[in-house]
Design a protein around this motif. Structure first.
Motif, PDB file in Angstrom:
ATOM      1  N   ASP A 175       0.828  -1.209   0.000  1.00 52.85           N
ATOM      2  CA  ASP A 175       0.000   0.000   0.000  1.00 52.85           C
ATOM      3  C   ASP A 175       0.865   1.264   0.000  1.00 52.85           C
ATOM      4  OD1 ASP A 175      -2.345   1.444   0.035  1.00 52.85           O
ATOM      5  OD2 ASP A 175      -2.952   0.836   2.047  1.00 52.85           O
ATOM      6  N   ASP A 176       0.303   2.355  -0.492  1.00 49.38           N
ATOM      7  CA  ASP A 176       0.964   3.665  -0.483  1.00 49.38           C
ATOM      8  C   ASP A 176       2.338   3.590  -1.140  1.00 49.38           C
ATOM      9  OD1 ASP A 176      -1.245   4.306   0.976  1.00 49.38           O
ATOM     10  OD2 ASP A 176      -0.220   4.523   2.887  1.00 49.38           O
ATOM     11  N   GLU A 232      -4.633   4.633  -7.186  1.00 47.56           N
ATOM     12  CA  GLU A 232      -5.584   5.072  -6.177  1.00 47.56           C
ATOM     13  C   GLU A 232      -5.925   6.547  -6.362  1.00 47.56           C
ATOM     14  OE1 GLU A 232      -4.974   3.130  -1.963  1.00 47.56           O
ATOM     15  OE2 GLU A 232      -3.216   4.291  -2.484  1.00 47.56           O
TER      16      GLU A 232
HETATM   17 CA    CA Z   1      -3.233   3.651  -0.053  1.00 51.24          CA
END
Ligand code: CA
Ligand code: C2E
Ligand code: CA
Ligand code: CA
Length: 275
Positions: A175-176, A232
């Motif tokens: 993630d990220d 995202e």
């Molecule tokens: Ca994220």
């Protein structure tokens, strides 16, 4: 000057005390609401970029307290991490998410965020297996989202755990991606299934040609490493237009759907089943 300094100190001291007090009060309230079933999961859909069909939902924790009001996860997740509540909260999010997703159509994925101290618990795998058993959720429909911060401490142990969990059929998303400081070597070595490209890249790419190249490069890197990629934070038709040239696997953002209560996600599923 001495006097002013002393006053300043006192002001600082008081607000520090207030902060500690507020933090303790919030921690207590959070635990109480966890026990009372007052925390909720919101679900945000994500879509395959190839045909914009629904691929699954990411579970995001929501907390509305009677006195504190709506507390964002960027506040209460770190609070839970700092006060030892994260294991309880993390178990709840996994169990609740799996329970709900066990009723979805068989191909639909559930992504659950797992925080670093939660993942690092010795008992994490055992807890996860119990939750999968209890909820009858198929492991191959579950994705765990972890961040690069997980590598800060003992990456070999992390690798071993990730590998064991993947043997259950559960997959992993990083993630990220791009916001941390870990080396690209981790990426190549670690058996992640998916890279989630942080929305800050998309925001910059709109104004900046070189940021757009970075997006393109990450998408290609994913492809070459046989990892799926998610962009995202798509909010506008213009952003969608821009990312449609990038060869990523999944799209997610307010443009397609905001995180929403479980009773409201049925229309996404119904629309998908009709396709
Ligand atoms: Ca994220
Ligand atoms: P995240 O995992 O990176 O989740 C994406 C965040 O971006 C979510 O914020 C989501 O609501 C928001 N978002 C999605 N699409 C868009 C968009 O198009 N535009 C904008 N501006 N924002 C968008 P949220 O729900 O406030 O969560 C914040 C963070 O809190 C999450 O970031 C995650 O790190 C953490 N979090 C939330 N729920 C949980 C949980 O159950 N467990 C753990 N460990 N962390 C959680
Ligand atoms: Ca996430
Ligand atoms: Ca985040």
């Amino acid at each position: 000057a001495k006097h002013a300094g002393k006053d300043c100190y006192r002001v600082f001291d008081t607000s520090m005390n207030e902060q500690v007090h507020r933090m303790n009060a919030m921690r207590e309230a959070l635990e109480k609401d966890l026990d009372n079933g007052a925390l909720k999961l919101a679900f945000q859909p994500f879509f395959r970029s190839s045909d914009q069909s629904l691929a699954g939902f990411e579970a995001l924790a929501r907390w509305e307290h009677e006195d504190f009001g709506f507390v964002p996860p960027d506040v209460f997740i770190p609070l839970a991490e700092q006060t030892g509540l994260i294991n309880k909260l993390g178990d709840w999010a996994l169990r609740e998410g799996c329970y709900i997703a066990s009723y979805w159509p068989p191909h639909m994925k559930l992504a659950v965020n797992v925080s670093v101290p939660q993942f690092q618990q010795e008992s994490f795998i055992e807890r996860l297996e119990n939750i999968l058993d209890e909820t009858k959720m198929e492991a191959n429909r579950l994705e765990l989202e972890i961040t690069e911060a997980v590598f800060a401490d003992n990456p070999e142990a992390v690798m071993e755990k990730v590998t064991k969990i993947k043997r259950l059929g559960v997959s992993f998303s990083l993630d990220d991606f791009g916001t941390g400081f870990s080396s690209l070597m981790y990426l190549i070595k670690f058996p992640f299934d998916k890279l989630k490209i942080d929305r800050s890249f998309l925001q910059q790419a709109e104004r900046d040609e070189s940021a757009k190249k970075v997006l393109q490069t990450i998408a290609r890197l994913g492809e070459q490493l046989k990892m799926e990629t998610t962009i995202e934070g798509i909010e506008t038709a213009e952003q969608l237009q821009m990312v449609s040239e990038l060869n990523c696997t999944y799209l997610q953002g307010y443009y397609f759907g905001k995180p929403q209560q479980v009773i409201d996600i049925g229309r996404f599923i119904a629309r998908d089943v009709q396709r």
